[in-house]
Scaffold this active site. Structure first.
Site, short mmCIF file in Angstrom:
data_model
loop_
_atom_site.label_atom_id
_atom_site.label_comp_id
_atom_site.label_asym_id
_atom_site.label_seq_id
_atom_site.Cartn_x
_atom_site.Cartn_y
_atom_site.Cartn_z
N ASN A 161 0.83 -1.21 0.00
CA ASN A 161 0.00 0.00 0.00
C ASN A 161 0.86 1.25 0.00
O ASN A 161 0.39 2.34 0.32
CB ASN A 161 -0.90 0.01 1.25
CG ASN A 161 -1.79 -1.21 1.30
OD1 ASN A 161 -2.38 -1.59 0.29
ND2 ASN A 161 -1.88 -1.84 2.46
N LYS A 199 -0.21 3.55 4.79
CA LYS A 199 -0.46 3.21 3.38
C LYS A 199 0.26 4.24 2.51
O LYS A 199 1.48 4.23 2.49
CB LYS A 199 -1.97 3.10 3.18
CG LYS A 199 -2.54 2.22 4.33
CD LYS A 199 -3.62 1.34 3.98
CE LYS A 199 -4.22 0.68 5.21
NZ LYS A 199 -3.57 -0.55 5.60
N ASP A 213 -13.54 6.02 6.88
CA ASP A 213 -12.19 5.46 6.94
C ASP A 213 -11.50 5.79 5.61
O ASP A 213 -11.87 5.26 4.57
CB ASP A 213 -12.29 3.95 7.17
CG ASP A 213 -10.93 3.27 7.26
OD1 ASP A 213 -9.93 3.90 6.90
OD2 ASP A 213 -10.89 2.09 7.68
N SER A 256 -10.92 -1.18 0.41
CA SER A 256 -9.57 -1.72 0.39
C SER A 256 -9.40 -2.93 -0.51
O SER A 256 -8.31 -3.16 -1.02
CB SER A 256 -9.14 -2.09 1.81
OG SER A 256 -10.01 -3.06 2.36
N GLU A 273 -15.96 3.31 4.17
CA GLU A 273 -14.60 3.63 3.72
C GLU A 273 -14.75 4.53 2.49
O GLU A 273 -15.66 4.30 1.68
CB GLU A 273 -13.85 2.35 3.34
CG GLU A 273 -13.47 1.53 4.53
CD GLU A 273 -12.95 0.14 4.19
OE1 GLU A 273 -12.39 -0.06 3.09
OE2 GLU A 273 -13.10 -0.76 5.04
N HIS A 309 -7.19 4.16 2.41
CA HIS A 309 -6.56 4.00 1.09
C HIS A 309 -6.65 5.25 0.22
O HIS A 309 -6.15 5.26 -0.90
CB HIS A 309 -7.15 2.77 0.39
CG HIS A 309 -6.82 1.52 1.14
ND1 HIS A 309 -5.63 0.84 0.97
CD2 HIS A 309 -7.48 0.88 2.14
CE1 HIS A 309 -5.60 -0.19 1.80
NE2 HIS A 309 -6.70 -0.19 2.53
C1 LIG Z 1 -9.77 0.17 5.26
C2 LIG Z 1 -8.75 -0.06 6.30
N1 LIG Z 1 -8.92 0.49 7.51
C3 LIG Z 1 -8.03 0.30 8.50
C4 LIG Z 1 -6.89 -0.47 8.29
C5 LIG Z 1 -5.92 -0.66 9.42
O1 LIG Z 1 -4.89 0.25 9.29
P1 LIG Z 1 -3.40 -0.09 9.81
O2 LIG Z 1 -2.77 -0.90 8.74
O3 LIG Z 1 -2.79 1.25 10.01
O4 LIG Z 1 -3.53 -0.84 11.09
C6 LIG Z 1 -6.67 -1.04 7.05
C7 LIG Z 1 -5.46 -1.88 6.84
O5 LIG Z 1 -5.42 -2.83 6.15
C8 LIG Z 1 -7.62 -0.84 6.02
O6 LIG Z 1 -7.45 -1.40 4.81
#
Ligand SMILES: Cc1ncc(COP(=O)(O)O)c(C=O)c1O
Length: 390
Positions: A46, A241, A208, A183, A179, A211
């Site tokens: 990422n 990321k 969220d 992801s 999101e 990405h």
């Molecule tokens: C959409 C989403 N939120 C949260 C996270 C978690 O973030 P981190 O990798 O900083 O723990 C991820 C990680 O894969 C993600 O894809």
């Protein structure tokens, strides 16, 4: 020496038998995961803007060490662990993203889970997109609020869930959980419509941006940049990321930040994130802000990949995340292995990370590979997909 292997035989009983049996079950269904070394061209990370190993970061890290920023915080933020680097980062991040306040966590996973476990209260309703990340699910499991899934990107389904809650006598506050860029599918949430829905029902909207941060929005501020600062909007900007580091920033109204500081157990009962990391994230924000060339180069790679995939009869990605859905776990594993044998780091993504029957390669496009390498990878991918079908 006790024989560790025989103790862990599946069905062998004893202390470890149940775990070994679970692992054997995963293996029987092509679901066993193993840690694999980094090899091959990066089509899986990422690190979208290629910043993780950049000289700019090496310089920022050296400067932080030179001015004496410690690696360890030494305690919880509420005790001795609160370092000026944390506070400076949070002030700068709030100004950068345009929110009232920011709170820094050691990882996006814990930040997301912690927010959802802490902010919605008993009697409230959480409506989450069906495809939200595992961290949101863990938070919802800990929350005292009721949670329901809405079909992916279906704003009407979010509204229907609120109606059903009210019809059943629910009086609490709705929280909409999405999101901005999904992801595993690489598609976008209808944020403007969700924000309008949230306004109409006096709901909170949690976005969220994991990405999208760094890649989209003005100066990489994400897809929710126009919504930051609203009373009912909370965003999560992970730093692991496109920012190429780790940790996460939660942007929220000041009162919610204070509530988290007082009520959020993973924030309170945990050693504070490394002040050194906070210093590096501070340095990353202006780098992201000025990374227009990198964003343009990434967009060019996404467009090139789209053209190449379409030429082979495959779907073009909507973003830097290109899902190559092949169906069964075994097919996804076989395709990933074939691509790895050709020197590409591509990984199979299987349930429960994605829905049954939608196992895939999650191909990511980053500045760590060249346009020519992307074109060659897609030609090879098409060859291997055809071989799999034959
Ligand atoms: C959409 C989403 N939120 C949260 C996270 C978690 O973030 P981190 O990798 O900083 O723990 C991820 C990680 O894969 C993600 O894809």
């Amino acid at each position: 020496m006790p024989n560790q292997t025989s103790k862990a035989q599946p069905g062998g009983g004893g202390l470890l038998g149940a775990y070994a049996a679970d692992l054997a079950g995963l293996a029987a269904h092509d679901r066993l995961r193993r840690l694999a070394p980094r090899t091959g061209l990066d089509f899986t990370s990422n690190d979208y803007l290629g910043l993780a190993e950049s000289p700019e970061y090496a310089q920022a890290a050296a400067a932080a060490l030179a001015r004496g920023v410690p690696l360890g915080a030494g305690g919880s933020r509420l005790l001795r662990g609160n370092h000026p680097e944390h506070e400076a980062l949070e002030k700068e991040a709030a100004a950068f993203f345009g929110a009232e306040s920011a709170l820094f966590f050691g990882a996006g996973f814990s930040a997301n889970a912690a927010l959802l476990a802490t902010l919605p209260q008993r009697g409230d309703l959480i409506v989450h997109d069906a495809l939200v990340h595992a961290s949101a699910h863990d938070g919802m499991r800990l929350s005292r609020a009721t949670s329901v899934a809405a079909a992916h990107n279906d704003v009407d389904a979010f509204e229907a869930a609120i109606h059903a809650f009210r019809r059943a006598g629910g009086t609490g506050r709705p929280f909409l959980i999405v999101e901005s860029l999904y992801s595993m599918d690489g598609d976008f949430a209808p944020l403007a419509d969700l924000a309008a829905l949230a306004e109409r029902y006096e709901a909170f909207l949690f976005i969220d941006e994991a990405h999208a941060t760094g890649v989209f929005g003005p100066g990489g501020r994400g897809l929710a940049a126009a919504l930051e600062g609203r009373d009912n909007v909370v965003t999560l900007h992970t730093c692991g990321k496109a920012l190429g580091l780790s940790g996460a920033l939660t942007l929220a109204p000041r009162v919610l930040r204070e509530f988290l500081v007082n009520r959020c157990r993973p924030f309170i009962f945990a050693t504070a994130p490394s002040p050194f990391l906070a210093a590096c994230v501070r340095a990353a924000l202006p780098i992201i802000d000025g990374a227009e060339d990198r964003r343009a180069a990434l967009a060019a790679r996404v467009a090139l990949a789209g053209r190449a995939l379409r030429r082979h009869g495959l779907a073009a990605p909507l973003s830097q995340i290109a899902p190559i859905v092949v169906g069964s776990d075994a097919r996804a594993l076989a395709l990933a292995a074939a691509m790895q044998a050709r020197g590409y780091d591509t990984r199979a993504i299987r349930p429960p990370t994605v829905a049954e029957g939608t196992a895939r390669l999650r191909v990511t496009l980053t500045l760590d590979v060249s346009e020519a390498e992307i074109a060659a990878m897609i030609d090879d991918l098409a060859t291997e997909i055809a071989r799999l079908a034959s």
